[in-house]
Write a protein that holds these residues in place. Structure first.
Motif, PDB file in Angstrom:
ATOM      1  N   ARG A  80      -8.474  -3.405  -3.043  1.00  0.00           N
ATOM      2  CA  ARG A  80      -8.458  -2.821  -4.388  1.00  0.00           C
ATOM      3  C   ARG A  80      -9.491  -3.495  -5.291  1.00  0.00           C
ATOM      4  O   ARG A  80      -9.172  -4.022  -6.344  1.00  0.00           O
ATOM      5  CB  ARG A  80      -7.050  -2.900  -4.992  1.00  0.00           C
ATOM      6  CG  ARG A  80      -6.112  -1.854  -4.411  1.00  0.00           C
ATOM      7  CD  ARG A  80      -4.932  -1.534  -5.303  1.00  0.00           C
ATOM      8  NE  ARG A  80      -3.911  -2.548  -5.268  1.00  0.00           N
ATOM      9  CZ  ARG A  80      -2.911  -2.582  -4.394  1.00  0.00           C
ATOM     10  NH1 ARG A  80      -2.780  -1.648  -3.496  1.00  0.00           N
ATOM     11  NH2 ARG A  80      -2.023  -3.552  -4.435  1.00  0.00           N
ATOM     12  N   GLN A 130      -2.462   1.707  -8.749  1.00  0.00           N
ATOM     13  CA  GLN A 130      -1.385   0.940  -8.126  1.00  0.00           C
ATOM     14  C   GLN A 130      -0.262   0.671  -9.128  1.00  0.00           C
ATOM     15  O   GLN A 130       0.922   0.815  -8.831  1.00  0.00           O
ATOM     16  CB  GLN A 130      -1.929  -0.383  -7.571  1.00  0.00           C
ATOM     17  CG  GLN A 130      -0.874  -1.427  -7.178  1.00  0.00           C
ATOM     18  CD  GLN A 130       0.001  -1.011  -6.009  1.00  0.00           C
ATOM     19  OE1 GLN A 130      -0.340  -0.079  -5.284  1.00  0.00           O
ATOM     20  NE2 GLN A 130       1.130  -1.680  -5.835  1.00  0.00           N
ATOM     21  N   THR A 161      -8.431   1.836  -8.607  1.00  0.00           N
ATOM     22  CA  THR A 161      -7.396   1.683  -7.575  1.00  0.00           C
ATOM     23  C   THR A 161      -6.312   0.720  -8.060  1.00  0.00           C
ATOM     24  O   THR A 161      -5.146   0.877  -7.722  1.00  0.00           O
ATOM     25  CB  THR A 161      -7.983   1.176  -6.244  1.00  0.00           C
ATOM     26  OG1 THR A 161      -8.605  -0.096  -6.445  1.00  0.00           O
ATOM     27  CG2 THR A 161      -8.997   2.138  -5.681  1.00  0.00           C
ATOM     28  N   ARG A 162      -6.708  -0.248  -8.875  1.00  0.00           N
ATOM     29  CA  ARG A 162      -5.705  -1.197  -9.396  1.00  0.00           C
ATOM     30  C   ARG A 162      -4.831  -0.527 -10.450  1.00  0.00           C
ATOM     31  O   ARG A 162      -3.629  -0.721 -10.507  1.00  0.00           O
ATOM     32  CB  ARG A 162      -6.399  -2.448  -9.954  1.00  0.00           C
ATOM     33  CG  ARG A 162      -7.209  -3.207  -8.921  1.00  0.00           C
ATOM     34  CD  ARG A 162      -7.511  -4.608  -9.379  1.00  0.00           C
ATOM     35  NE  ARG A 162      -8.374  -4.663 -10.552  1.00  0.00           N
ATOM     36  CZ  ARG A 162      -9.700  -4.623 -10.525  1.00  0.00           C
ATOM     37  NH1 ARG A 162     -10.335  -4.507  -9.379  1.00  0.00           N
ATOM     38  NH2 ARG A 162     -10.403  -4.702 -11.633  1.00  0.00           N
ATOM     39  N   GLU A 179      -4.151   4.335   1.069  1.00  0.00           N
ATOM     40  CA  GLU A 179      -4.803   3.038   0.889  1.00  0.00           C
ATOM     41  C   GLU A 179      -4.942   2.238   2.174  1.00  0.00           C
ATOM     42  O   GLU A 179      -5.467   1.132   2.164  1.00  0.00           O
ATOM     43  CB  GLU A 179      -4.002   2.192  -0.109  1.00  0.00           C
ATOM     44  CG  GLU A 179      -4.203   2.597  -1.549  1.00  0.00           C
ATOM     45  CD  GLU A 179      -3.666   1.534  -2.503  1.00  0.00           C
ATOM     46  OE1 GLU A 179      -2.494   1.172  -2.361  1.00  0.00           O
ATOM     47  OE2 GLU A 179      -4.428   1.080  -3.358  1.00  0.00           O
ATOM     48  N   ILE A 192       0.860  -1.188   0.000  1.00  0.00           N
ATOM     49  CA  ILE A 192       0.000   0.000   0.000  1.00  0.00           C
ATOM     50  C   ILE A 192       0.894   1.234   0.000  1.00  0.00           C
ATOM     51  O   ILE A 192       1.799   1.347   0.816  1.00  0.00           O
ATOM     52  CB  ILE A 192      -0.967   0.060   1.214  1.00  0.00           C
ATOM     53  CG1 ILE A 192      -0.246  -0.215   2.537  1.00  0.00           C
ATOM     54  CG2 ILE A 192      -2.132  -0.868   1.048  1.00  0.00           C
ATOM     55  CD1 ILE A 192      -1.124   0.013   3.755  1.00  0.00           C
ATOM     56  N   CYS A 248      -1.229  -7.066 -10.612  1.00  0.00           N
ATOM     57  CA  CYS A 248      -2.014  -6.116  -9.816  1.00  0.00           C
ATOM     58  C   CYS A 248      -3.254  -5.648 -10.566  1.00  0.00           C
ATOM     59  O   CYS A 248      -4.094  -4.952 -10.016  1.00  0.00           O
ATOM     60  CB  CYS A 248      -1.147  -4.924  -9.413  1.00  0.00           C
ATOM     61  SG  CYS A 248      -0.504  -4.005 -10.820  1.00  0.00           S
ATOM     62  N   HIS A 278       3.258   2.193  -8.461  1.00  0.00           N
ATOM     63  CA  HIS A 278       4.357   1.265  -8.149  1.00  0.00           C
ATOM     64  C   HIS A 278       5.555   1.565  -9.052  1.00  0.00           C
ATOM     65  O   HIS A 278       6.697   1.601  -8.616  1.00  0.00           O
ATOM     66  CB  HIS A 278       3.898  -0.192  -8.318  1.00  0.00           C
ATOM     67  CG  HIS A 278       4.863  -1.180  -7.728  1.00  0.00           C
ATOM     68  ND1 HIS A 278       4.713  -2.534  -7.843  1.00  0.00           N
ATOM     69  CD2 HIS A 278       6.000  -0.996  -7.021  1.00  0.00           C
ATOM     70  CE1 HIS A 278       5.715  -3.140  -7.216  1.00  0.00           C
ATOM     71  NE2 HIS A 278       6.518  -2.231  -6.727  1.00  0.00           N
TER      72      HIS A 278
END
Lengths: 282, 335
Positions: free
Chosen positions: B278, B287, B283-284, A280, A258, B263, B291
């Motif tokens: 998620r 991510q 939200t995915r 998150e 997160i 993800c 990331h």
């Protein structure tokens, strides 16, 4: 961070498991059982309450499971598992003498060093009592190291209560203030009925020297934190444990990430102060 | 670092020799696709290709890998020893972007916990790079500290100078060793030609990736919902990405298996309790972006993207992560 047995195999493969024997099984509810385990060869095993293990069964897979015993419980460690999936179902079918695989312990547990000499308010909702039971046992074994200790426990119904034999002891303990509430109950239930959040305003505490340790379903956190902040407890003294899919335990596989941190490494136990900036987290 | 000129014939001879002494992997045609595969005939090794469909990460971090096996011997459970073939492996024709991606894998798998499965494969492999003279419109390596002729992560770099001659630049000892005793010394003209090719290739790369320095401040922005709307969460971008490393672990019978995960998928974060942090597509997608462009940079000092462009080329609904990242700040000011 790792106990010595697991440390030995990490250089070869951090995914290798250590065999552990089930030395006792105790059913608590229709869905939850406690498993008392011992590493094969009785190897030493050190950990902090709030840490977790990766538990595996051949053919069923591996999952992160909280330790629910205290390192002061010598000669064994315990997990309590709800039967909800394939791995947990397979685990529930095992009996005394069977072997399972374990890796760990992983993550950061409750900051017990910070707790020493301070008052502790433990708030457990639903399965949140599982990791907190380890902390409660630790505190009871080292009671003089802590100030006032209060426990607020919430569950769906009296029948869903875990560790009921021990809960009874907590209730009777002269040195611990204990309150319990259930969502619903039969008329003969003598305790509170309602949400755990409702118990907080009535608690007497010294906010500057109180650590609130909260573990429960995600939906509970928002409301409980609000009440704790109202009480004046600083955000660095509100301790939470996050549930995530901590698959590898090593901060690699990505499932528990997160906002750039791996819950399996930096957590699962956090100070609320450190979670406020992680969008998150809650 | 040594430089030499070798002919097409020389290369063929080297490939023939390597086939006998090593496991040799090189790009070859598979229908319309270019894929790395074991070389059976040096004639099949393909040089004229922009980039392979799949990156070389699968040779170090296979899509499905058996980590170990539990055995039952005399009624007792034990672990079988993991076997890895230790023969030298030469991966021939690696593009500089893919070579750089392995340095990011090193950061991940050669950290506090040494991942022996990955590191053994790294140790036995020699990477022979092939400089990129014809980058595609979807390539954007230049803006990510890489380039069509970059040497980072490679053991040796070959540049096709045209006229069946190749400039070979040794980078490491194990790279130079492959070309020992062949070719001739390079001349000024050839070095100039190589420089020209490199400059020409760089000029062809027009796409740039420029994430805003304050990417973190857009985390809660409705932007992510908007830009991820057409994503179908198929995970192709993550599987073809040379820097994506998320994985899952499971058991097949008594074998412990590690396999790629993504993800993009909703179950990626789903827990047994049913909770899923998620569940929403935005939200995915966020991510994936964070990331690569924020978290990895924060943890390891650089963006986890090498600009190979596979995710843009192969996305079935044409989601362009570069545009999404570049536009993020502009979009915000518009709102």
């Amino acid at each position: 961070m790792f106990q010595s047995e697991f440390k030995k195999i990490i250089p070869y493969s951090p995914y290798r498991t250590l065999p552990a024997e089930i030395i006792a099984v105790k059913p608590y509810t229709s869905l939850e059982k406690l498993f008392r385990l011992r590493l094969k060869g009785n190897a030493e095993f050190d950990y902090v309450p709030g840490q977790f293990m990766e538990i595996s069964i051949f053919g069923s897979g591996e999952a992160p499971i909280s330790l629910c015993s205290s390192p002061t419980d010598k000669g064994y460690f315990e997990i309590t598992v709800r039967n909800v999936g394939s791995l947990t179902g397979a685990l529930h079918n095992l009996k005394k003498g069977d072997l399972i695989g374990v890796r760990g312990p992983f993550g950061k547990g409750f900051p017990i060093d910070d707790f020493f000499g301070n008052d502790i308010l433990i708030i457990a909702g639903g399965l949140g009592i599982v990791p907190l039971r380890g902390l409660i046992r630790y505190i009871m074994h080292q009671r003089k190291d802590f100030g006032e200790v209060q426990i607020l426990l919430g569950c769906k119904s009296p029948e869903d209560m875990l560790f009921n034999d021990e809960v009874e002891q907590w209730g009777r303990h002269i040195d611990i203030l204990f309150q319990c509430t259930v969502d619903k109950a039969d008329p003969d239930w003598k305790g509170n009925i309602g949400l755990i959040t409702n118990l907080i305003p009535g608690v007497t505490l010294n906010p500057m020297r109180t650590y609130a340790v909260v573990v429960g379903p995600p939906v509970m956190y928002k409301f409980v934190i609000k009440e704790l902040l109202k009480k004046g407890i600083p955000d660095r003294q509100i301790i939470l444990s996050l549930e995530r899919r901590m698959k590898c335990g090593l901060g690699k596989c990505g499932h528990c990430q997160i906002n750039g941190i791996y819950v399996c490494q930096e957590g699962p136990v956090f100070k609320y102060r450190d979670l406020r900036t992680l969008g998150e987290a809650l | 670092m040594t430089e030499k000129i070798v002919s097409k014939e020389d290369l063929k001879k080297i490939l023939e020799g390597l086939m006998k002494t090593s496991e040799l992997l090189a790009p070859g045609k598979e229908g319309d696709l270019v894929l790395f595969k074991p070389v059976k005939n040096p004639e099949e090794v393909f040089f004229a290709y922009p980039n392979s469909l799949k990156p070389v990460k699968e040779f170090f971090f296979p899509p499905r890998e058996e980590l170990f096996k539990h055995e039952i011997r005399e009624g007792k459970v034990g672990l079988s020893s993991e076997h890895q073939e230790n023969r030298k492996r030469v991966i021939w024709g690696v593009r500089p972007c893919d070579a750089k991606s392995l340095l990011m894998f090193d950061k991940m798998f050669d950290g506090e916990y040494k991942d022996s499965y990955y590191l053994e494969k790294r140790a036995k492999s020699v990477l022979v790079g092939l400089a990129c003279n014809e980058p595609l419109d979807s390539c954007f390596c230049l803006s990510l500290n890489a380039g069509p002729h970059a040497k980072e992560g490679l053991d040796v770099l070959i540049t096709d100078l045209g006229d069946d001659s190749y400039l070979v630049e040794g980078i490491t000892a194990k790279g130079e060793e492959l070309f020992q005793g062949c070719g001739k010394e390079s001349g000024e003209g050839e070095r100039t030609r190589k420089k020209e090719l490199e400059e020409a290739a760089k000029k062809k790369i027009r796409k740039t990736c420029q994430p805003p320095p304050d990417l973190e401040s857009f985390f809660e922005d409705p932007y992510w919902e908007k830009v991820s709307r057409k994503c179908i969460s198929c995970g192709v971008c993550t599987y073809l990405c040379p820097t994506c490393f998320c994985f899952d672990l499971s058991y097949e019978g008594r074998d412990c298996i590690r396999f790629w995960d993504s993800c993009s998928f909703s179950p990626f974060t789903k827990m047994t309790s049913g909770e899923n942090p998620r569940r929403e597509k935005k939200t995915r997608y966020r991510q994936r972006v964070y990331h690569k462009f924020s978290y990895f940079k924060k943890n390891f000092g650089e963006i986890a993207c090498v600009g190979c462009g596979r995710c843009l080329r192969e996305c079935p609904v044409k989601v362009d992560i570069v545009e999404i990242v570049n536009q993020c700040s502009k979009d915000k000011t518009k709102d």
